[in-house]
Scaffold this motif. Structure first.
Motif, PDB file in Angstrom:
ATOM      1  N   PRO A 140     -56.643   0.010  -2.390  1.00 50.85           N
ATOM      2  CA  PRO A 140     -56.292   1.404  -2.139  1.00 50.85           C
ATOM      3  C   PRO A 140     -57.109   2.398  -2.968  1.00 50.85           C
ATOM      4  O   PRO A 140     -57.064   3.608  -2.703  1.00 50.85           O
ATOM      5  N   ALA A 141     -57.871   1.922  -3.951  1.00 44.76           N
ATOM      6  CA  ALA A 141     -58.644   2.838  -4.802  1.00 44.76           C
ATOM      7  C   ALA A 141     -59.601   3.726  -4.006  1.00 44.76           C
ATOM      8  O   ALA A 141     -59.696   4.926  -4.295  1.00 44.76           O
ATOM      9  N   PRO A 142     -60.308   3.200  -2.990  1.00 43.35           N
ATOM     10  CA  PRO A 142     -61.172   4.097  -2.215  1.00 43.35           C
ATOM     11  C   PRO A 142     -60.407   5.179  -1.451  1.00 43.35           C
ATOM     12  O   PRO A 142     -60.949   6.263  -1.211  1.00 43.35           O
ATOM     13  N   VAL A 143     -59.176   4.916  -1.081  1.00 49.69           N
ATOM     14  CA  VAL A 143     -58.344   5.935  -0.426  1.00 49.69           C
ATOM     15  C   VAL A 143     -58.097   7.079  -1.403  1.00 49.69           C
ATOM     16  O   VAL A 143     -58.280   8.258  -1.076  1.00 49.69           O
ATOM     17  N   ILE A 144     -57.702   6.725  -2.616  1.00 52.58           N
ATOM     18  CA  ILE A 144     -57.424   7.738  -3.639  1.00 52.58           C
ATOM     19  C   ILE A 144     -58.706   8.502  -3.978  1.00 52.58           C
ATOM     20  O   ILE A 144     -58.705   9.734  -4.070  1.00 52.58           O
TER      21      ILE A 144
ATOM     22  N   VAL B  19     -48.439  -2.720   5.123  1.00 48.89           N
ATOM     23  CA  VAL B  19     -48.985  -1.913   4.022  1.00 48.89           C
ATOM     24  C   VAL B  19     -50.510  -1.985   4.039  1.00 48.89           C
ATOM     25  O   VAL B  19     -51.196  -0.962   3.937  1.00 48.89           O
ATOM     26  N   ASP B  20     -51.046  -3.181   4.196  1.00 50.60           N
ATOM     27  CA  ASP B  20     -52.509  -3.350   4.210  1.00 50.60           C
ATOM     28  C   ASP B  20     -53.140  -2.583   5.377  1.00 50.60           C
ATOM     29  O   ASP B  20     -54.168  -1.912   5.208  1.00 50.60           O
ATOM     30  N   ALA B  21     -52.526  -2.656   6.549  1.00 52.99           N
ATOM     31  CA  ALA B  21     -53.059  -1.942   7.713  1.00 52.99           C
ATOM     32  C   ALA B  21     -52.985  -0.427   7.500  1.00 52.99           C
ATOM     33  O   ALA B  21     -53.889   0.308   7.916  1.00 52.99           O
ATOM     34  N   ALA B  22     -51.941   0.040   6.851  1.00 53.93           N
ATOM     35  CA  ALA B  22     -51.815   1.477   6.577  1.00 53.93           C
ATOM     36  C   ALA B  22     -52.872   1.942   5.577  1.00 53.93           C
ATOM     37  O   ALA B  22     -53.438   3.028   5.733  1.00 53.93           O
ATOM     38  N   VAL B  23     -53.162   1.128   4.566  1.00 50.16           N
ATOM     39  CA  VAL B  23     -54.234   1.458   3.620  1.00 50.16           C
ATOM     40  C   VAL B  23     -55.561   1.556   4.364  1.00 50.16           C
ATOM     41  O   VAL B  23     -56.339   2.502   4.169  1.00 50.16           O
ATOM     42  N   GLU B  24     -55.823   0.595   5.244  1.00 54.48           N
ATOM     43  CA  GLU B  24     -57.067   0.613   6.024  1.00 54.48           C
ATOM     44  C   GLU B  24     -57.120   1.826   6.951  1.00 54.48           C
ATOM     45  O   GLU B  24     -58.178   2.454   7.095  1.00 54.48           O
ATOM     46  N   LEU B  25     -55.994   2.178   7.574  1.00 52.11           N
ATOM     47  CA  LEU B  25     -55.955   3.345   8.451  1.00 52.11           C
ATOM     48  C   LEU B  25     -56.213   4.628   7.656  1.00 52.11           C
ATOM     49  O   LEU B  25     -56.950   5.509   8.109  1.00 52.11           O
ATOM     50  N   LEU B  26     -55.637   4.731   6.478  1.00 54.69           N
ATOM     51  CA  LEU B  26     -55.902   5.892   5.626  1.00 54.69           C
ATOM     52  C   LEU B  26     -57.383   5.973   5.262  1.00 54.69           C
ATOM     53  O   LEU B  26     -57.977   7.053   5.292  1.00 54.69           O
TER      54      LEU B  26
ATOM     55  N   ARG C 101     -48.089   1.040  -3.565  1.00 51.79           N
ATOM     56  CA  ARG C 101     -49.459   0.488  -3.587  1.00 51.79           C
ATOM     57  C   ARG C 101     -50.472   1.586  -3.901  1.00 51.79           C
ATOM     58  O   ARG C 101     -51.404   1.375  -4.668  1.00 51.79           O
ATOM     59  N   LEU C 102     -50.280   2.767  -3.315  1.00 51.84           N
ATOM     60  CA  LEU C 102     -51.197   3.878  -3.578  1.00 51.84           C
ATOM     61  C   LEU C 102     -51.120   4.331  -5.029  1.00 51.84           C
ATOM     62  O   LEU C 102     -52.144   4.586  -5.661  1.00 51.84           O
ATOM     63  N   VAL C 103     -49.904   4.433  -5.567  1.00 53.36           N
ATOM     64  CA  VAL C 103     -49.780   4.939  -6.938  1.00 53.36           C
ATOM     65  C   VAL C 103     -50.074   3.889  -7.998  1.00 53.36           C
ATOM     66  O   VAL C 103     -50.115   4.216  -9.183  1.00 53.36           O
ATOM     67  N   ASP C 104     -50.368   2.665  -7.588  1.00 54.30           N
ATOM     68  CA  ASP C 104     -50.887   1.673  -8.532  1.00 54.30           C
ATOM     69  C   ASP C 104     -52.277   2.072  -9.019  1.00 54.30           C
ATOM     70  O   ASP C 104     -52.733   1.587 -10.048  1.00 54.30           O
ATOM     71  N   VAL C 105     -52.950   2.947  -8.271  1.00 50.13           N
ATOM     72  CA  VAL C 105     -54.322   3.341  -8.588  1.00 50.13           C
ATOM     73  C   VAL C 105     -54.320   4.464  -9.625  1.00 50.13           C
ATOM     74  O   VAL C 105     -53.667   5.488  -9.420  1.00 50.13           O
ATOM     75  N   PRO C 106     -55.061   4.282 -10.726  1.00 47.02           N
ATOM     76  CA  PRO C 106     -55.176   5.370 -11.695  1.00 47.02           C
ATOM     77  C   PRO C 106     -55.756   6.621 -11.027  1.00 47.02           C
ATOM     78  O   PRO C 106     -56.661   6.532 -10.203  1.00 47.02           O
TER      79      PRO C 106
ATOM     80  N   ARG D 125     -62.189  15.021  -1.556  1.00 46.17           N
ATOM     81  CA  ARG D 125     -62.013  16.049  -0.515  1.00 46.17           C
ATOM     82  C   ARG D 125     -60.890  17.037  -0.858  1.00 46.17           C
ATOM     83  O   ARG D 125     -60.555  17.895  -0.062  1.00 46.17           O
ATOM     84  N   GLU D 126     -60.286  16.836  -2.052  1.00 48.06           N
ATOM     85  CA  GLU D 126     -59.171  17.670  -2.502  1.00 48.06           C
ATOM     86  C   GLU D 126     -58.028  17.690  -1.487  1.00 48.06           C
ATOM     87  O   GLU D 126     -57.476  18.735  -1.156  1.00 48.06           O
ATOM     88  N   LEU D 127     -57.683  16.494  -0.988  1.00 49.31           N
ATOM     89  CA  LEU D 127     -56.601  16.325  -0.023  1.00 49.31           C
ATOM     90  C   LEU D 127     -55.416  15.629  -0.676  1.00 49.31           C
ATOM     91  O   LEU D 127     -55.594  14.768  -1.538  1.00 49.31           O
ATOM     92  N   THR D 128     -54.226  15.980  -0.222  1.00 47.51           N
ATOM     93  CA  THR D 128     -53.022  15.304  -0.690  1.00 47.51           C
ATOM     94  C   THR D 128     -52.468  14.411   0.415  1.00 47.51           C
ATOM     95  O   THR D 128     -52.641  14.693   1.597  1.00 47.51           O
ATOM     96  N   ILE D 129     -51.815  13.344  -0.012  1.00 47.60           N
ATOM     97  CA  ILE D 129     -51.293  12.327   0.892  1.00 47.60           C
ATOM     98  C   ILE D 129     -49.794  12.161   0.666  1.00 47.60           C
ATOM     99  O   ILE D 129     -49.323  12.156  -0.469  1.00 47.60           O
ATOM    100  N   ALA D 130     -49.059  11.990   1.763  1.00 45.76           N
ATOM    101  CA  ALA D 130     -47.641  11.643   1.703  1.00 45.76           C
ATOM    102  C   ALA D 130     -47.402  10.428   2.587  1.00 45.76           C
ATOM    103  O   ALA D 130     -48.201  10.127   3.478  1.00 45.76           O
ATOM    104  N   THR D 131     -46.304   9.732   2.339  1.00 44.45           N
ATOM    105  CA  THR D 131     -45.935   8.594   3.179  1.00 44.45           C
ATOM    106  C   THR D 131     -44.516   8.776   3.713  1.00 44.45           C
ATOM    107  O   THR D 131     -43.665   9.387   3.071  1.00 44.45           O
ATOM    108  N   ALA D 132     -44.306   8.206   4.902  1.00 47.64           N
ATOM    109  CA  ALA D 132     -42.981   8.119   5.520  1.00 47.64           C
ATOM    110  C   ALA D 132     -42.829   6.653   5.911  1.00 47.64           C
ATOM    111  O   ALA D 132     -43.549   6.166   6.768  1.00 47.64           O
ATOM    112  N   GLU D 133     -41.915   5.969   5.261  1.00 47.42           N
ATOM    113  CA  GLU D 133     -41.842   4.522   5.433  1.00 47.42           C
ATOM    114  C   GLU D 133     -40.462   4.067   5.880  1.00 47.42           C
ATOM    115  O   GLU D 133     -39.458   4.475   5.323  1.00 47.42           O
TER     116      GLU D 133
END
Length: 165
Positions: free
Chosen positions: A8-12, A148-155, A36-41, A18-26
């Motif tokens: 997920p690090a490349p997503v972050i 989760v993995d597919a969502a990371v790839e989609l992001l 998984r996303l917030v595991d990334v520093p 791009r100065e974009l914010t991300i939210a999830t609905a799960e």
């Protein structure tokens, strides 16, 4: 040997660049994607928040999913995923949001939707929303991890496309 999971690090990094914010609905992932996303520093600069909405009531109240849609079609559909993503983007005032809904198993849901049926959706400011249907196999845990993995790839694909505009 288990397959390597998408990083997920490349997503972050892409969102930050791009100065974009991300939210999830799960729903079926119950917060595992945002975790998984917030595991990334550095994720605190881009992750606005995540809503784990398992029940119909939570989907309606928190994410503004149409109650009649849930009653008619159930929670496992492209339209519900799209409404969940739009609801999370609005709730967190994020630039983009990703939603997960599906049947983790071990068997079909009460409406007969087979285990492993999953819908992902991304809602992003100024763009057409994207929805993806998956048919996954394995145990309940396997389906949730693969979602989760597919969502990371989609992001990552979504952010890559945003960078080419």
């Amino acid at each position: 040997m288990a397959a390597e999971r998408p990083d997920p690090a490349p997503v972050i990094a892409a969102a930050a660049a791009r100065e974009l914010t991300i939210a999830t609905a799960e729903s079926l992932t119950a917060g595992a994607l945002v975790a998984r996303l917030v595991d990334v520093p550095g994720s605190s600069a881009v992750v606005a928040g995540g809503a784990a909405c398992y029940s119909y009531t939570a989907k309606e109240r928190v994410l503004a999913v149409d109650a009649s849609l849930l009653e008619t079609d159930g929670a496992v559909s492209a339209e519900v995923a799209l409404q969940m993503a739009a609801g999370a983007r609005a709730l967190y005032a994020a630039d983009l949001a990703v939603a997960t809904t599906g049947v983790a198993g071990p068997g079909p849901d009460a409406r007969g939707v087979p285990a492993g049926t999953v819908f992902l959706a991304v809602d992003r400011a100024g763009e057409e929303p994207v929805v993806q249907q998956l048919q996954l196999t394995g145990s309940r845990s396997d389906v949730r991890v693969a979602t989760v993995d597919a969502a990371v790839e989609l992001l990552l694909r979504t952010l890559g496309e945003a960078g080419r505009r």
